[in-house]
Design an enzyme around this catalytic site. Structure first.
Site, PDB file in Angstrom:
ATOM      1  N   SER A   1       0.851  -1.193   0.000  1.00  0.00           N
ATOM      2  CA  SER A   1       0.000   0.000   0.000  1.00  0.00           C
ATOM      3  C   SER A   1       0.880   1.233   0.000  1.00  0.00           C
ATOM      4  O   SER A   1       1.946   1.252   0.617  1.00  0.00           O
ATOM      5  CB  SER A   1      -0.888  -0.012   1.237  1.00  0.00           C
ATOM      6  OG  SER A   1      -1.320   1.295   1.550  1.00  0.00           O
TER       7      SER A   1
ATOM      8  N   LYS B   1       1.048  -3.045   5.024  1.00  0.00           N
ATOM      9  CA  LYS B   1       0.190  -3.875   4.194  1.00  0.00           C
ATOM     10  C   LYS B   1       0.936  -4.776   3.205  1.00  0.00           C
ATOM     11  O   LYS B   1       1.878  -4.351   2.558  1.00  0.00           O
ATOM     12  CB  LYS B   1      -0.764  -2.991   3.385  1.00  0.00           C
ATOM     13  CG  LYS B   1      -1.728  -2.214   4.239  1.00  0.00           C
ATOM     14  CD  LYS B   1      -2.896  -3.063   4.685  1.00  0.00           C
ATOM     15  CE  LYS B   1      -3.943  -3.082   3.602  1.00  0.00           C
ATOM     16  NZ  LYS B   1      -4.964  -4.063   3.847  1.00  0.00           N
TER      17      LYS B   1
ATOM     18  N   GLU C   1      -6.934 -10.966  -6.130  1.00  0.00           N
ATOM     19  CA  GLU C   1      -8.085 -10.076  -6.341  1.00  0.00           C
ATOM     20  C   GLU C   1      -8.299  -9.798  -7.827  1.00  0.00           C
ATOM     21  O   GLU C   1      -9.433  -9.733  -8.311  1.00  0.00           O
ATOM     22  CB  GLU C   1      -7.886  -8.765  -5.588  1.00  0.00           C
ATOM     23  CG  GLU C   1      -7.956  -8.934  -4.087  1.00  0.00           C
ATOM     24  CD  GLU C   1      -7.531  -7.666  -3.371  1.00  0.00           C
ATOM     25  OE1 GLU C   1      -8.404  -6.985  -2.823  1.00  0.00           O
ATOM     26  OE2 GLU C   1      -6.325  -7.348  -3.377  1.00  0.00           O
TER      27      GLU C   1
END
Ligand code: ARG
Length: 459
Positions: free
Chosen positions: A278, A284, A291
């Protein structure tokens, strides 16, 4: 004004906007190799039946090979005034060898030409997808030995249900992708037939040999009706559908692993090389590849929808609408091929967090069904056994313990047939070990399947 191959009847030059609107070379240029292969086969057949001379044929073949090199070495000029890849190659041929080049389109139309090119392309695409599916299956089977003995909670309704061996889990996906391979093979049978020589829609009065071109191109047969052959796109619908099923399988797997890689589940450690971070939250490590595999499935589903709507209501035979078949098919292929390429190393490189998984196996009374079957083994009717175990689970929940923590006295009170052997039915290990039916998660059954898969995939 570019001279159009079809310009004879026209007095006016084509409007520039029409050229831009009707061109397909921006996307069908990827058919160039198949177009050249089909043209060579067609020329060889024309020479064989005497419609052109052997010398014409040699010149055509040689020039087509030169064109192939020019395209591959990026020395070929594509311009939208020439509409599509077929016109480009034919024009280049005529520029090279004049009147001999003008003979190639004998007994052929772009309608049977494009259908043939696309069939050749799809046949190759099927083989490539199949090879990637095998790689993924090998990655799945490759996990089984390393994860031998590892037990996972199995789910229904995303609620803990019964324990399963990790190898059983890997092989479940292997089976799904095997059916995809079968669907591909079945689709390939209907792809691999030739419509070349059906010409515009009605066939030809010239003495061609359709079996000859079919054999040269490796087709297994020839389509029997020219009206059908020049308009058929069923084979594309089928291919797009099979790709959609592959994408759906990948998407369910991706969704599962996105959940399993959360702190809440903590079942998996994804390889960092397949994660991204991130820009604002320094801690993160995100499962973006998974995804996107899930997300890109949407366009594969959409492409199938596009094709279904495209052919709906088209009267026979060829209609220019059919030019719109290529972008969705190309996109579905590219998307699924890319997803498969990432899926195999992700499967191979992901670690199961064995401790976290083992710790969770004790929660959720995953052994309740085995306990019920233990009672059935003592001649208790299934419905009765179900409710007895339901009450025992109720007691365990109220006390915040496992079924195996209940006392022998409690079991005896629940049913007189229960004795100390009841503890052999309890706990995830026992629950898994108790499974013996064909295809179940019992160790012997799973080992049998692992061996079968290893043999089949040669791993
Ligand atoms: N580019 C067209 C297609 O992809 C093939 C050309 C057929 N055109 C025609 N006017 N008959 O479908």
């Amino acid at each position: 004004m570019t001279e159009k191959a079809w310009g004879g009847v026209f007095d006016e030059a084509t409007d520039r906007r029409v050229e831009e609107f009707t061109e397909s070379v921006s996307f069908d240029r990827r058919l160039y190799a198949h177009d050249i292969d089909a043209s060579k086969a067609h020329a060889q057949m024309l020479a064989k039946v005497g419609l052109i001379s052997q010398d014409d044929c040699r010149q055509i073949e040689q020039s087509l090979e030169e064109i192939r090199c020019e395209i591959e070495e990026d020395r070929f000029e594509f311009r939208i005034a020439l509409e599509d890849v077929h016109m480009h190659i034919e024009r280049a041929l005529i520029e090279k060898i004049g009147d001999v080049g003008r003979k190639l389109h004998t007994a052929r139309s772009r309608n049977d030409q494009v259908a043939t090119d696309v069939r050749l392309w799809v046949r190759e695409a099927i083989d490539r997808i199949d090879a990637r599916l095998i790689e993924l299956q090998r990655a799945l089977v490759g996990r089984c030995d390393g994860d031998a003995g590892v037990i996972l909670p199995g789910y229904t309704h995303t609620q803990r249900a019964q324990p399963v061996l990790a190898a059983h889990y890997w092989l479940a996906y292997c089976e799904k992708f095997e059916r995809d391979r079968q669907r591909l093979a079945d689709c390939r049978r209907r792809v691999n037939v030739s419509g070349l020589g059906t010409a515009a829609l009605a066939g030809t009065s010239l003495p061609i040999d359709r079996d000859d071109t079919a054999a040269r191109l490796g087709f297994e047969g020839v389509l029997a009706n020219s009206l059908d052959a020049s308009s058929d796109r069923d084979f594309l619908l089928e291919f797009a559908f099979v790709l959609t099923v592959v994408a759906e399988h990948l998407s369910t797997w991706a969704e599962e692993w996105i959940l399993w890689s959360t702190i809440e589940f903590d079942f998996l450690k994804l390889p960092q090389a397949f994660c991204t971070g991130s820009s604002i939250m320094p801690q993160k490590v995100n499962p973006d590849v998974l995804e996107l595999i899930r997300g890109k499935t949407a366009r594969v589903v959409g492409n199938l929808q596009t094709l279904l709507v495209l052919v709906k209501g088209l009267p026979l035979a060829y209609n220019r609408d059919l030019q719109e078949d290529k972008p969705p098919v190309f996109d579905s292929y590219d998307t699924v091929a890319a997803c498969l390429e990432l899926a195999a190393p992700l499967v191979a490189g992901t670690e199961l967090n064995r401790d976290a998984i083992a710790e969770r196996l004790d929660r959720g009374h995953l052994d309740a069904t085995t306990l019920m079957e233990h009672l059935i083994g003592h001649d208790v009717p299934q419905r009765t056994a179900h409710s007895i175990v339901g009450r025992l689970v109720r007691v365990a929940i109220d006390r915040g313990v496992r079924l195996s923590d209940l006392s022998l006295e409690e079991f005896r009170q629940a049913h007189e047939a229960l004795d100390e052997t009841v503890y052999d039915a309890l706990g995830a290990d026992h629950a898994v070990a108790a499974m013996t039916s064909y295809g179940s998660t019992g160790p012997e059954q799973v080992q049998h399947q692992v061996e079968r898969w290893k043999q089949r995939l040669q791993v």
